[in-house]
Write a protein that holds these residues in place. Structure first.
Motif, short mmCIF file in Angstrom:
data_model
loop_
_atom_site.label_atom_id
_atom_site.label_comp_id
_atom_site.label_asym_id
_atom_site.label_seq_id
_atom_site.Cartn_x
_atom_site.Cartn_y
_atom_site.Cartn_z
N ASP A 242 1.07 -1.30 -0.43
CA ASP A 242 0.53 -0.03 -0.02
C ASP A 242 0.44 1.37 0.01
O ASP A 242 0.27 2.32 -0.82
CB ASP A 242 -1.31 -0.40 1.32
N VAL A 243 1.89 1.44 1.16
CA VAL A 243 2.77 2.19 0.59
C VAL A 243 3.52 2.15 -0.68
O VAL A 243 3.76 3.53 -1.51
CB VAL A 243 3.91 1.94 1.92
N ARG A 244 4.18 1.13 -1.39
CA ARG A 244 4.88 1.28 -2.60
C ARG A 244 3.80 1.66 -3.61
O ARG A 244 4.28 2.78 -4.08
CB ARG A 244 5.47 0.51 -2.62
N LEU A 245 2.11 1.67 -3.80
CA LEU A 245 1.33 1.52 -4.29
C LEU A 245 1.39 3.87 -4.01
O LEU A 245 0.76 4.30 -5.07
CB LEU A 245 0.07 1.60 -4.15
N ARG A 268 -3.91 -4.85 -7.37
CA ARG A 268 -4.97 -6.02 -6.99
C ARG A 268 -4.76 -6.29 -5.78
O ARG A 268 -5.71 -6.68 -4.98
CB ARG A 268 -5.47 -7.08 -8.26
N MET A 269 -3.49 -6.90 -5.18
CA MET A 269 -3.19 -6.83 -4.42
C MET A 269 -3.05 -6.38 -2.71
O MET A 269 -4.06 -5.87 -2.10
CB MET A 269 -1.17 -7.40 -4.70
N VAL A 270 -3.76 -4.94 -3.10
CA VAL A 270 -3.81 -4.47 -2.42
C VAL A 270 -4.95 -3.94 -1.76
O VAL A 270 -5.44 -4.62 -1.00
CB VAL A 270 -3.35 -2.47 -3.00
N GLY A 276 1.88 -7.36 2.05
CA GLY A 276 3.85 -7.45 2.16
C GLY A 276 3.58 -8.39 3.76
O GLY A 276 2.48 -8.80 4.33
N LYS A 277 4.81 -7.89 4.05
CA LYS A 277 4.76 -8.66 6.07
C LYS A 277 3.95 -8.29 7.05
O LYS A 277 3.23 -9.38 7.83
CB LYS A 277 6.38 -8.02 6.59
N ARG A 281 0.59 -11.61 3.63
CA ARG A 281 1.10 -12.36 2.69
C ARG A 281 1.30 -11.35 1.76
O ARG A 281 0.04 -10.32 1.90
CB ARG A 281 -0.13 -12.45 2.77
N GLY A 282 2.09 -10.97 0.85
CA GLY A 282 2.15 -10.50 -0.56
C GLY A 282 2.94 -11.53 -1.56
O GLY A 282 2.46 -12.01 -1.82
#
Ligand code: NAI
Length: 290
Positions: A242-245, A268-270, A276-277, A281-282
């Motif tokens: 989320d931070v990177r997005l 999609r993953m966000v 992530g950690k 799961r990431g």
């Protein structure tokens, strides 16, 4: 190197970054005041600094006398004025919100001596924009530390349009005195570190998306082929998807380059909560790791 004349340092915000910055400043011999509006957070920060230094002593990395000296030079306060009063350098490490930071700097400028340097630890916001509204924007610049501050060697010094070259020189000397390595960057979105780091991470995600290789093998390519300490996907998991997005969206918008367009897989993953950690799961499974 010239004397930077910085004796007393005020650090505003005692969170992840602020407590670490206060620790390295006190360890380098500066009278250091750490300030936070949240009394419990301030207390936690002071306890954490002491615990980190104690661990350093146990591991033989910090002299007991150096720890004691640093703790004696460190004080905490809830009052911004009290912290900035008499400071030669004020470093702000409060949440990443332009309006909030500008408000704090207006107050800090009024309370600090007229020759004090004002610095922000922002990881993305415009330095020139943040200085707007200050009476003396020439003494304002970015001092971007990395997490964890006491371990990471880099400090990115970011010059705004109005930053005085003399102020930059003093900060270069100050950063060296902290035992860190500075780089100098002109104010632009993502500075140097985030801009390059993000582009690598996004390209790695696009490669997973198009089936070029598995996350493990993409990371291995950079670790073994380029000697990166960690692959870009593992790093993305640690920082938080989320931070990177958020950073990718900001850089895509501000730089207008397709290199920063967030990949659909990341979006999609966000949306699915695979962050992530921190969410277990990431690109990797972290569910069994603390
Ligand atoms: P954090 O959320 O851990 O800490 C922020 C602290 O500021 C909190 O303790 C909060 O109580 C305090 N605060 C809020 N308003 C305040 C006010 N008006 N006066 C005094 N204290 C106030 O945040 P973190 O992660 O330390 O980030 C701080 C800054 O550093 C942000 O600009 C961030 O972008 C930047 N940064 C963060 C990195 C990281 O890995 N977390 C790395 C490099 C930069």
């Amino acid at each position: 190197m010239a004397d930077h004349g910085i004796r007393r340092v005020a650090v505003i915000g005692a969170g992840t970054m602020g407590h670490g910055i206060a620790q390295v400043a006190a360890m380098a011999g500066h009278e250091t005041v750490l300030c936070d509006v949240d009394a419990a957070q301030l207390e936690r920060a002071l306890v954490r600094i002491e615990a980190t230094l104690d661990k350093g002593v146990r591991l033989g990395k910090v002299e007991a006398a150096a720890r004691d000296g640093a703790l004696a030079r460190l004080a905490g306060t809830g009052g911004l004025r009290e912290a900035a009063d008499g400071a030669d350098l004020v470093i702000e490490a409060i949440p990443e919100e332009m309006a909030l930071k500008r408000r704090i700097f207006a107050e800090a400028e009024a309370a600090a001596p007229p020759e004090a340097i004002l610095a922000t630890n922002t990881s993305s916001l415009s330095i020139t924009g943040m200085a707007r509204g200050l009476a003396a924007p020439d003494r304002f610049l970015g001092l971007h530390f990395f997490n964890p501050v006491h371990i990471m060697a880099l400090v990115e010094i970011v010059k705004g349009d109005a930053t005085d070259p003399g102020v930059l020189d003093r900060c270069l000397a100050f950063v060296h005195d902290l035992g860190k390595e500075p780089i100098v960057v002109t104010d632009s979105p993502g500075f140097a570190s985030s801009r390059l780091g993000i582009v690598l991470g996004l390209e790695a995600i696009r490669m997973v998306e198009t089936g070029v290789a598995s996350p493990e093998d993409i990371d291995k390519a950079m670790v073994l082929g380029y000697r990166h300490p960690m692959g870009p996907l593992r790093l993305t998991d640690l920082v938080g998807l989320d931070v990177r997005l958020g950073i990718a969206r900001y850089l895509h918008e501000s730089l207008g380059s397709e290199a920063f367009r967030p990949p659909a897989l990341l979006e999609r993953m966000v949306a699915e909560g695979r962050l992530g950690k921190k969410s277990g799961r990431g690109f990797y499974d972290w569910s069994d790791k603390p």
